[in-house]
Design a protein around this motif. Structure first.
Motif: not given
Length: 658
Positions: A402-431
């Protein structure tokens, strides 16, 4: 290069946008009024049959009412020709007969120097091409034939051969009057550190010309024929013409093909590019080395918004993909992304496409097209890459992921893209970490013909209201989740093990469990609507049996909500278990008609009774029979009345007189 004031205005004034666009479209004569400069045609930017593309020739602007493309003559040339701004200016200036502004003397001198070096490189191309056709190039020709390259293909790609000698190319160029300084500046020879004459950079190698966007040869890539050579592939050194990190192999042809709608593919080597292009995938480029640079990534995005990365499946290719992911995340926007193509067996595109027969090659092309159609989006590649780097068996390892993924997603400059990446990764983690369902799978088994009539009067078929209620309990649980998201997360373990049949209910439960917002009520429901769709939410909330549930309509304490979860889940699970036992008993009854079946069915019934008692008082009155089975009193009374009508004294089975 900067343009003088007024140059663009004069260029636009000399051009007719209708003429520029007319080279690419067929005007709709019924809808257009050419006298007024009002022109209509099918849009050249998307597939359509109606004329929704409008050109206002007097104002010099176009607009498509279908795909909303808009702009002027410069933007139209940039989009249709897939060229840069200055290249579009040059194209339009030639068409308008307007000379381009003169550059300053120093810039002109530098351009002349580059022209000289490009001419030297072209002489080298001719020399290498000639050497391939000599006796010295026999082994190289055999190698290219084994790789499936015909002589015509070799000519198309300008492939040549550098002979083994140390001074063959330098002596050839010197004999043509080319100065030694230009040969060194072009990177074709290297100075000796032993005081001797310069020696050829490339020796005993198959040569691949590297060209710029104008088609000029600016460098070479050489493939060693000696398997013991320290460098299997060798590129030209950086020169005034060649910047390795800012160049791509097959750049110009690929850009043109991408502008015509072909998907842009990024391969790893020269042979991969050639194999893909010859197989019918012309928009393909390769970096000049394994690692893709930031500048090369930007060049790719100028050609196509979503290039498909098809690097080799070996260790070096996987490392290159990881580095590219890191680069891309820092540059992501709503317009640019990447897809990744994984070839089975760790093959490269050239190996995958190679076949001995024409039929085999067609099958390989089709197979590669299927791989291309199923390319993996960047967000999934990111998850797979990080998830596969380390075990995730322990809580500490999961936290590290989780920490590694959060660090990578935090590098995305576009806030909307960053938001949707976070949601998609949460779904992959849940699955990935969701426990396996423990409830028995509910499958209605096919009835035998002899029992069809009986089955129609069974509880499932005849009790329509109960069957509806039974399936609706999935939706009731989903409705409780929507109304009580915080309690839902408290009851996560039970819900993750709950085997849901209703598809809408499953979607809602998964969405609530994967959503980490702290708010409840209408704001939370609106967020779920945005995530899964308004129709899915309304199918749950407007179900009649869901709306009447108090725990859905009103606020209740946490312990009551959790009790309601447990109650409905227990009923559904036990009832499904009973149906499974019943279906299996019907299959076994012909060869296992003994007390085992009775015991199994009785136990399944007791599970249902206990589940029903968990949610409220059971008002039915029961009696226990001699065999231990429970029977409702009213059913026992009716059964006794039936027995009283049968005369057993004579064994005749006749009724006793009333």
């Amino acid at each position: 290069m900067s343009l003088p004031p007024g140059f663009l205005d004069e260029l636009r004034g000399r051009l007719s946008l209708g003429q520029v666009v007319g080279r690419k479209v067929m005007w709709d004569t019924r809808k257009s009024n050419q006298a007024k400069g009002d022109l209509w045609a099918p849009c050249p930017f998307h597939q359509e049959k109606t004329a929704s593309f409008h050109v206002d020739d007097r104002k010099g602007y176009y607009y498509c009412f279908g795909c909303h493309a808009k702009g002027d003559a410069i933007s139209f040339v940039r989009e249709t020709e897939n060229v840069s701004f200055m290249e579009a200016i040059e194209i339009l200036a030639r068409e308008a007969g307007l000379p381009m502004p003169e550059r300053d003397p120093q810039a002109q001198e530098k351009a002349d120097r580059r022209t000289q070096l490009a001419e030297v490189m072209e002489e080298a191309v001719k020399f290498y091409r000639l050497q391939l056709k000599t006796g010295a190039g026999a082994e190289a020709r055999d190698y290219l034939a084994r790789r499936g390259l015909s002589e015509a293909a070799q000519d198309r790609w300008g492939i040549g051969f550098a002979p083994p000698g140390w001074e063959a190319l330098r002596e050839h160029l010197t004999a043509k009057g080319i100065e030694a300084e230009l040969i060194l500046a072009a990177g074709l020879a290297r100075p000796s550190d032993k005081g001797r004459a310069p020696y050829d950079t490339f020796r005993n190698r198959i040569m691949f010309p590297i060209r710029d966007l104008r088609g000029r040869c600016i460098a070479f890539g050489g493939r060693a024929m000696d398997p013991n050579d320290n460098a299997k592939y060798l590129n030209s050194p950086e020169t005034e013409l060649f910047d390795k990190g800012r160049s791509l192999y097959n750049h110009a042809p690929a850009r043109e093909a991408a502008g015509k709608g072909h998907p842009l593919i990024v391969a790893e080597g020269y042979m991969d590019v050639i194999a893909l292009s010859e197989a019918g995938f012309p928009a393909v480029v390769a970096p000049l080395g394994t690692a893709i640079t930031e500048d090369q990534l930007r060049l790719m995005w100028r050609m196509a918004p979503e290039p498909v990365i098809a690097l080799d499946g070996d260790t070096a290719g996987l490392r290159a993909a990881d580095r590219l992911i890191g680069l891309a995340l820092k540059e992501l926007s709503g317009h640019n992304s990447l897809f990744f193509l994984e070839i089975p067996g760790g093959q490269d595109p050239d190996d995958f496409l190679r076949a001995d027969s024409e039929t085999g090659r067609k099958e390989r092309r089709q197979a590669f097209q299927e791989l291309l159609d199923g390319a993996m989006p960047l967000v999934r590649k990111l998850w797979n890459s990080e998830f596969g780097k380390r075990s995730t068996e322990t809580p500490e390892q999961k936290a590290d992921l989780d920490k590694r993924l959060r660090g990578l997603v935090a590098q995305i400059p576009d806030p909307d893209v960053r938001k949707y990446y976070g949601e998609a990764l949460k779904q992959y983690r849940f699955e990935a970490f969701r426990p396996q369902n423990w409830a028995p799978e509910f499958k209605r088994k096919p009835q035998r013909a002899a029992t069809t009539a009986e089955a129609k009067s069974s509880l499932l078929a005849s009790g329509v209201s109960e069957a509806q209620l039974f399936l609706a309990r999935d939706r009731i649980v989903a409705g409780i989740c929507l109304a009580n998201p915080l309690a839902t997360r408290e009851f996560r373990d039970g819900l993750e093990r709950f085997d849901v049949v209703d598809a809408n209910a499953r979607t809602i439960i998964d969405a609530v469990l994967g959503f980490e917002a702290d708010d409840e009520g209408e704001a939370f429901i609106n967020a779920i609507r945005a995530a899964v769709g308004n129709a899915t939410v309304e199918r749950i909330l407007f179900d009649p049996l869901v709306k009447i549930q108090p725990v859905v309509r009103e606020n209740y304490p946490l312990d009551i909500v959790k009790h309601e979860f447990a109650y409905h889940i227990a009923i559904v699970t036990s009832r499904r278990a009973q149906l499974v036992e019943k279906a299996e008993a019907e299959e076994d009854i012909d060869h296992l008609a003994n007390e085992t079946l009775t015991f199994r069915l009785r136990q399944a019934g007791l599970l249902v009774d206990r589940a029903m008692k968990g949610g409220g008082e059971d008002r039915a009155e029961f009696e226990t029979g001699p065999n231990g089975a429970r029977m409702k009193k009213e059913e026992r009374t009716a059964f006794d009345r039936l027995l009283s009508q049968i005369d057993y004294s004579k064994g005749s089975g006749k009724r006793r007189p009333h």
